[in-house]
Design a protein around this motif. Sequence first.
Motif, PDB file in Angstrom:
ATOM      1  N   VAL A 255       0.852  -1.172   0.000  1.00  0.00           N
ATOM      2  CA  VAL A 255       0.000   0.000   0.000  1.00  0.00           C
ATOM      3  C   VAL A 255       0.895   1.230   0.000  1.00  0.00           C
ATOM      4  CG1 VAL A 255      -0.197   0.008   2.535  1.00  0.00           C
ATOM      5  CG2 VAL A 255      -1.887   1.227   1.163  1.00  0.00           C
ATOM      6  N   SER A 256       0.511   2.236  -0.797  1.00  0.00           N
ATOM      7  CA  SER A 256       1.317   3.443  -0.948  1.00  0.00           C
ATOM      8  C   SER A 256       0.406   4.659  -0.930  1.00  0.00           C
ATOM      9  CB  SER A 256       2.096   3.383  -2.271  1.00  0.00           C
ATOM     10  OG  SER A 256       2.809   4.580  -2.489  1.00  0.00           O
ATOM     11  N   MET A 257       0.826   5.700  -0.185  1.00  0.00           N
ATOM     12  CA  MET A 257       0.043   6.923  -0.090  1.00  0.00           C
ATOM     13  C   MET A 257       0.967   8.053   0.333  1.00  0.00           C
ATOM     14  SD  MET A 257      -2.903   8.374  -0.390  1.00  0.00           S
ATOM     15  CE  MET A 257      -3.799   9.821   0.133  1.00  0.00           C
ATOM     16  N   VAL A 258       0.818   9.208  -0.299  1.00  0.00           N
ATOM     17  CA  VAL A 258       1.638  10.366   0.064  1.00  0.00           C
ATOM     18  C   VAL A 258       1.418  10.708   1.532  1.00  0.00           C
ATOM     19  CG1 VAL A 258       1.977  12.824  -0.307  1.00  0.00           C
ATOM     20  CG2 VAL A 258       1.696  11.303  -2.256  1.00  0.00           C
ATOM     21  N   GLY A 259       2.506  10.915   2.248  1.00  0.00           N
ATOM     22  CA  GLY A 259       2.408  11.263   3.662  1.00  0.00           C
ATOM     23  C   GLY A 259       2.428  10.066   4.581  1.00  0.00           C
ATOM     24  N   TYR A 260       2.540   8.846   4.011  1.00  0.00           N
ATOM     25  CA  TYR A 260       2.555   7.629   4.819  1.00  0.00           C
ATOM     26  C   TYR A 260       3.708   6.733   4.381  1.00  0.00           C
ATOM     27  CZ  TYR A 260      -2.090   8.846   6.503  1.00  0.00           C
ATOM     28  OH  TYR A 260      -3.158   9.496   7.095  1.00  0.00           O
ATOM     29  N   THR A 261       4.207   5.947   5.331  1.00  0.00           N
ATOM     30  CA  THR A 261       5.256   4.987   5.034  1.00  0.00           C
ATOM     31  C   THR A 261       4.695   3.850   4.185  1.00  0.00           C
ATOM     32  OG1 THR A 261       6.353   5.489   7.136  1.00  0.00           O
ATOM     33  CG2 THR A 261       6.961   3.436   6.040  1.00  0.00           C
ATOM     34  N   ARG A 262       5.369   3.496   3.127  1.00  0.00           N
ATOM     35  CA  ARG A 262       4.942   2.387   2.267  1.00  0.00           C
ATOM     36  C   ARG A 262       4.994   1.083   3.069  1.00  0.00           C
ATOM     37  NH1 ARG A 262       5.370   1.417  -3.564  1.00  0.00           N
ATOM     38  NH2 ARG A 262       5.660  -0.815  -3.979  1.00  0.00           N
ATOM     39  N   ARG A 263       3.930   0.293   2.988  1.00  0.00           N
ATOM     40  CA  ARG A 263       3.860  -0.968   3.728  1.00  0.00           C
ATOM     41  C   ARG A 263       3.706  -2.133   2.763  1.00  0.00           C
ATOM     42  NH1 ARG A 263       2.322  -1.892   8.755  1.00  0.00           N
ATOM     43  NH2 ARG A 263       3.180  -3.913   8.154  1.00  0.00           N
TER      44      ARG A 263
ATOM     45  N   MET B  61      -9.959 -15.793  -2.505  1.00  0.00           N
ATOM     46  CA  MET B  61     -10.042 -14.460  -1.897  1.00  0.00           C
ATOM     47  C   MET B  61      -9.013 -14.312  -0.786  1.00  0.00           C
ATOM     48  SD  MET B  61     -11.283 -11.470  -1.571  1.00  0.00           S
ATOM     49  CE  MET B  61     -12.744 -11.503  -2.633  1.00  0.00           C
ATOM     50  N   HIS B  62      -8.295 -13.187  -0.802  1.00  0.00           N
ATOM     51  CA  HIS B  62      -7.305 -12.881   0.219  1.00  0.00           C
ATOM     52  C   HIS B  62      -7.694 -11.551   0.861  1.00  0.00           C
ATOM     53  CE1 HIS B  62      -4.537 -16.008  -1.340  1.00  0.00           C
ATOM     54  NE2 HIS B  62      -5.066 -15.657  -2.517  1.00  0.00           N
ATOM     55  N   GLU B  63      -7.971 -11.554   2.152  1.00  0.00           N
ATOM     56  CA  GLU B  63      -8.366 -10.338   2.867  1.00  0.00           C
ATOM     57  C   GLU B  63      -7.192  -9.865   3.723  1.00  0.00           C
ATOM     58  OE1 GLU B  63     -11.937  -8.576   5.726  1.00  0.00           O
ATOM     59  OE2 GLU B  63     -12.049 -10.622   4.900  1.00  0.00           O
ATOM     60  N   VAL B  64      -6.682  -8.685   3.412  1.00  0.00           N
ATOM     61  CA  VAL B  64      -5.498  -8.153   4.093  1.00  0.00           C
ATOM     62  C   VAL B  64      -5.768  -6.700   4.478  1.00  0.00           C
ATOM     63  CG1 VAL B  64      -3.019  -7.707   3.948  1.00  0.00           C
ATOM     64  CG2 VAL B  64      -4.015  -9.640   2.688  1.00  0.00           C
ATOM     65  N   ASP B  65      -5.690  -6.411   5.771  1.00  0.00           N
ATOM     66  CA  ASP B  65      -5.832  -5.037   6.261  1.00  0.00           C
ATOM     67  C   ASP B  65      -4.455  -4.434   6.513  1.00  0.00           C
ATOM     68  OD1 ASP B  65      -8.569  -5.337   6.227  1.00  0.00           O
ATOM     69  OD2 ASP B  65      -8.730  -5.786   8.371  1.00  0.00           O
ATOM     70  N   PHE B  66      -4.363  -3.129   6.312  1.00  0.00           N
ATOM     71  CA  PHE B  66      -3.119  -2.402   6.543  1.00  0.00           C
ATOM     72  C   PHE B  66      -3.353  -1.278   7.541  1.00  0.00           C
ATOM     73  CE2 PHE B  66      -2.333  -4.242   2.382  1.00  0.00           C
ATOM     74  CZ  PHE B  66      -0.995  -4.574   2.406  1.00  0.00           C
ATOM     75  N   GLN B  67      -2.391  -1.104   8.448  1.00  0.00           N
ATOM     76  CA  GLN B  67      -2.310   0.097   9.267  1.00  0.00           C
ATOM     77  C   GLN B  67      -0.993   0.770   8.904  1.00  0.00           C
ATOM     78  OE1 GLN B  67      -2.412  -3.051  11.136  1.00  0.00           O
ATOM     79  NE2 GLN B  67      -4.615  -3.100  10.724  1.00  0.00           N
ATOM     80  N   VAL B  68      -1.081   1.943   8.309  1.00  0.00           N
ATOM     81  CA  VAL B  68       0.126   2.610   7.817  1.00  0.00           C
ATOM     82  C   VAL B  68       0.439   3.822   8.672  1.00  0.00           C
ATOM     83  CG1 VAL B  68      -0.076   1.776   5.456  1.00  0.00           C
ATOM     84  CG2 VAL B  68      -1.269   3.840   6.115  1.00  0.00           C
ATOM     85  N   LYS B  69       1.703   4.050   8.878  1.00  0.00           N
ATOM     86  CA  LYS B  69       2.154   5.121   9.755  1.00  0.00           C
ATOM     87  C   LYS B  69       2.477   6.379   8.951  1.00  0.00           C
ATOM     88  CE  LYS B  69       4.098   2.002  13.217  1.00  0.00           C
ATOM     89  NZ  LYS B  69       5.311   1.593  13.978  1.00  0.00           N
ATOM     90  N   PRO B  70       2.065   7.543   9.490  1.00  0.00           N
ATOM     91  CA  PRO B  70       2.382   8.800   8.799  1.00  0.00           C
ATOM     92  C   PRO B  70       3.888   9.028   8.750  1.00  0.00           C
ATOM     93  CG  PRO B  70       0.645   9.120  10.428  1.00  0.00           C
ATOM     94  CD  PRO B  70       1.220   7.753  10.672  1.00  0.00           C
ATOM     95  N   SER B  71       4.309   9.700   7.686  1.00  0.00           N
ATOM     96  CA  SER B  71       5.715  10.079   7.541  1.00  0.00           C
ATOM     97  C   SER B  71       5.776  11.256   6.598  1.00  0.00           C
ATOM     98  CB  SER B  71       6.544   8.916   6.980  1.00  0.00           C
ATOM     99  OG  SER B  71       6.201   8.683   5.622  1.00  0.00           O
TER     100      SER B  71
ATOM    101  N   ASP C 215      -0.257  -2.910  14.054  1.00  0.00           N
ATOM    102  CA  ASP C 215       0.528  -1.682  13.937  1.00  0.00           C
ATOM    103  C   ASP C 215      -0.242  -0.451  14.377  1.00  0.00           C
ATOM    104  OD1 ASP C 215       2.824  -2.944  12.640  1.00  0.00           O
ATOM    105  OD2 ASP C 215       1.449  -3.254  10.959  1.00  0.00           O
ATOM    106  N   GLY C 216      -1.481  -0.620  14.785  1.00  0.00           N
ATOM    107  CA  GLY C 216      -2.318   0.513  15.143  1.00  0.00           C
ATOM    108  C   GLY C 216      -2.082   0.996  16.554  1.00  0.00           C
ATOM    109  N   LYS C 217      -2.620   2.171  16.849  1.00  0.00           N
ATOM    110  CA  LYS C 217      -2.453   2.793  18.158  1.00  0.00           C
ATOM    111  C   LYS C 217      -3.793   2.808  18.885  1.00  0.00           C
ATOM    112  CE  LYS C 217      -1.727   7.254  18.321  1.00  0.00           C
ATOM    113  NZ  LYS C 217      -1.087   8.587  18.220  1.00  0.00           N
ATOM    114  N   LEU C 218      -3.747   2.603  20.187  1.00  0.00           N
ATOM    115  CA  LEU C 218      -4.953   2.551  20.993  1.00  0.00           C
ATOM    116  C   LEU C 218      -5.590   3.927  21.120  1.00  0.00           C
ATOM    117  CD1 LEU C 218      -6.914   1.137  22.983  1.00  0.00           C
ATOM    118  CD2 LEU C 218      -5.262   1.659  24.794  1.00  0.00           C
ATOM    119  N   LEU C 219      -6.892   3.984  20.917  1.00  0.00           N
ATOM    120  CA  LEU C 219      -7.688   5.189  21.122  1.00  0.00           C
ATOM    121  C   LEU C 219      -8.833   4.852  22.054  1.00  0.00           C
ATOM    122  CD1 LEU C 219      -8.054   6.318  17.384  1.00  0.00           C
ATOM    123  CD2 LEU C 219      -6.373   7.137  19.025  1.00  0.00           C
ATOM    124  N   ILE C 220      -9.157   5.767  22.973  1.00  0.00           N
ATOM    125  CA  ILE C 220     -10.309   5.581  23.852  1.00  0.00           C
ATOM    126  C   ILE C 220     -11.357   6.614  23.476  1.00  0.00           C
ATOM    127  CG2 ILE C 220     -11.171   5.672  26.212  1.00  0.00           C
ATOM    128  CD1 ILE C 220      -8.530   4.724  27.208  1.00  0.00           C
TER     129      ILE C 220
END
Length: 822
Positions: free
Chosen positions: A57-65, A75-85, A165-170
């Motif tokens: 996965v690639s997006m401007v402002g995020y680290t490529r994962r 069928m292959h189901e794959v979720d991504f959590q990408v970190k800002p950079s 790779d995600g961060k906890l939110l309450i």
Amino acid sequence: MQAQAQYSYKGLVTDAETGDPIPFASVGLKGVNSGGTTNFQGFYSFQSKVASDSLFVSMVGYTRRTKSVDKSPGMHEVDFQVKPSSADLSEVKVYSGENPAFRILRAIQANKSRNDRIQMAAYEYDSYAKMELDVDNISEQFKGKKVMQDIASSIKKFEQQAGEDGKLLIPTYITETVSKFYYLESPRRRREHILKTNIKGVGMGEGGLISQLVGGNLVTNYNFYQNFISFFGKDFASPIGEQWKQTYTYYLLDTVQVEGRTCYQIEFEPKNPADLTYTGQMWIDTTQFALTQIDATVGKAANLNFIEKVKISQELEQTETGVWLPARTRFLIDLEEISKGSAGMLLKMYISNKNFVINKPHPLPFYDRTSEVATNARDANPEYWKNARHESLSRQDLLAFSMIDSVKSVPIVRTYVEIADVVLGGHRTFKDMDVGPYISGLAINQIEGARVRLGFRTNALFDSSWIFRGHASFGTKDLIPKYSGEVNYLFSKSKWTVAGIKHSYELERVGLTPDLIGDNKLFYAFTRWGSFSGAFFRRDSEAFFSTEFIRGFRLTGSMNMRSFDPLFRFQYRLQPELGMDSPVQDHYNDTFFTFEARFAKNETFILNGNEKVTLATRRIPVLTFRYQQGLKGVLGGDFNYHRFTLKAYQTFRLGKYGRSDYTLLAGYTPSNLPAPLLFPHLGNETFMFVRSAFSTMNYFEFVSDRFASLQFNHNFEGLFFNRIPLIKKLKWRFIVSTNVLYGSQRTSNRALMQEVNQPMDSRYLDRYDFDSLDPKIPFVEVGYGIDNIFKLFRLQAFHRLSYLDHGNPDLFRLMGSINFHF
């Protein structure tokens, strides 16, 4: 020949820090020319006839994962959590000659007249908005505390939902809104009629300020065709605005298919990251050169306070007229933690619009109410919301709703939300009563000694129409109780029609009363400290009626009875024509009627329970006209007089050079009156900067019966300091000010205040000349300084340029103030 591909891929791409879906991200198979793009909800789905062992996965402002995938068919189901950079531009190719993106940017400007929504006479649509307020940046140490054990299981679910790779939110607060939004271009009007709301939160009283931010279109209806996008009182340069070439660097990446349209994919980044600008990508239709999608981020390097990141994602839809309107918008604010080891806060909004109606304006009175909440807005049942939502709730949304009740038991979470309400409103809420404002709770001065004040007001939970306010204060030195009481009745919120009566007995200062200072409660509280010169006791009774019968046009009428009992040597001649033989008086009673008209076109506001909070005005000045008539012999009044004042205030943008504001004020009275009833000009002997005061003028130094003044301030934002290495990290902002005052007193008014041979009894020796200005010589002062020192302080120097030998003036004064702003 196979009818469909053997390999299918789908999943969700989210921001690892915020949990928000990432639209417009590219997802593909490594080494294979096959992939897709995430939709506005962050989901992707594509098929391939060729397998690969890796998915990226690639997006401007995020680290490529990149993640490994099974090469087996199916069928292959794959979720991504990408970190800002920071944006990675290593793959961008730059060729000699003109940047190919420039041709497209010029075409956007050339076609703006047919694509920009501002060209329409009117439009309206159905809207669904969702807002979520989370606590983030939660440390492992904090999660291990005893107070967190009650919600440990819920926290575990959220950690699982966030991903590896995600961060906890309450979550602490969630609201859903179904509304109708209306826009009229000329005269410019906006209205949002909130039909249903679903509110669930921690520490949120119904009618509280934060709980009023339930609609989305009044605050997030961003139009990138404008030169500047405004929020937080700041103006961010649009990447497709007229100053695009001077502000941004562009890279033409590709042509891609977006909802069946061929679009140019353009990446943009600011030439100076410290400026109020965006980084991101946009997609431009290749035939109409219209903006179809944009993903824009304001990073931590920008000259903003307390902000980790601001992100706006918008998807636009072409209407039947060819003009484009926002179909979906995501808005995110990531607030940094206040101190090391504490948590931060995250505000997320999602707005979906549909059923557009174009160029069918309603009658002008229809738009009078900017924001309106239906009386039965909270009555909707769960079945209603299943059908009303434009899209179904995500797994994360459902978990957030279920977790709110668990979070209510965590004291620190409730504290964070309550602090936000106190900071915004200045009061602490106890069920149906607000106590405060806290800044006035304590003062120490020469007359009262240690002064303690306790104030209250009822809120919407007490009653939606009846409002009670009051305060009691007491000084340890003078031992005289002071007090006030007020009763208001709110007849109509749509026309904001209110009537009331109030009575008070308080120690005030000449020229520093609340009616002269205005809404600057902090400065008023500050003037109650120290020597307390020019003090007098005032008993005040008032009855008033106010209505905004036309949107933006408010009329107020009031009747007052006031006494003036000075604690300084004061007298005025009762028969000034007798000269030194005139009898004198050292006090007076004033009975008067006031009529005020205020015009604030395009003013936006929100309702804080049964209080009205003004947010901003646009384009034209706010005008206020006031007429006051004294009534001699009525309820003990000592004077007949007429008094006129006119005020104009405006704030406006000067392009990339920052933002200015000015106040024009003029007053005139044809009557002969004691100096306190003329126009005492607001001086400032404190070290606290106040916009409405003359910083190098002493208290009561000048009084006029006719005057005109201009007070001008300009904030260059980071225009200068953003370009200085090392200094730009401090996020300082350069400011300048100019204050000019013309005024005079007639000879008859000066004679009224001249002393006679009868000595005045007073235990205070201070006396004031209440002198007048020379009508040919203006009072002038200039100032310059630095704003946003340590993100909180303002330091400004002022020079007095005229009346240098009048009294004992400070020709140079260094002043500071505390400014909580972004």
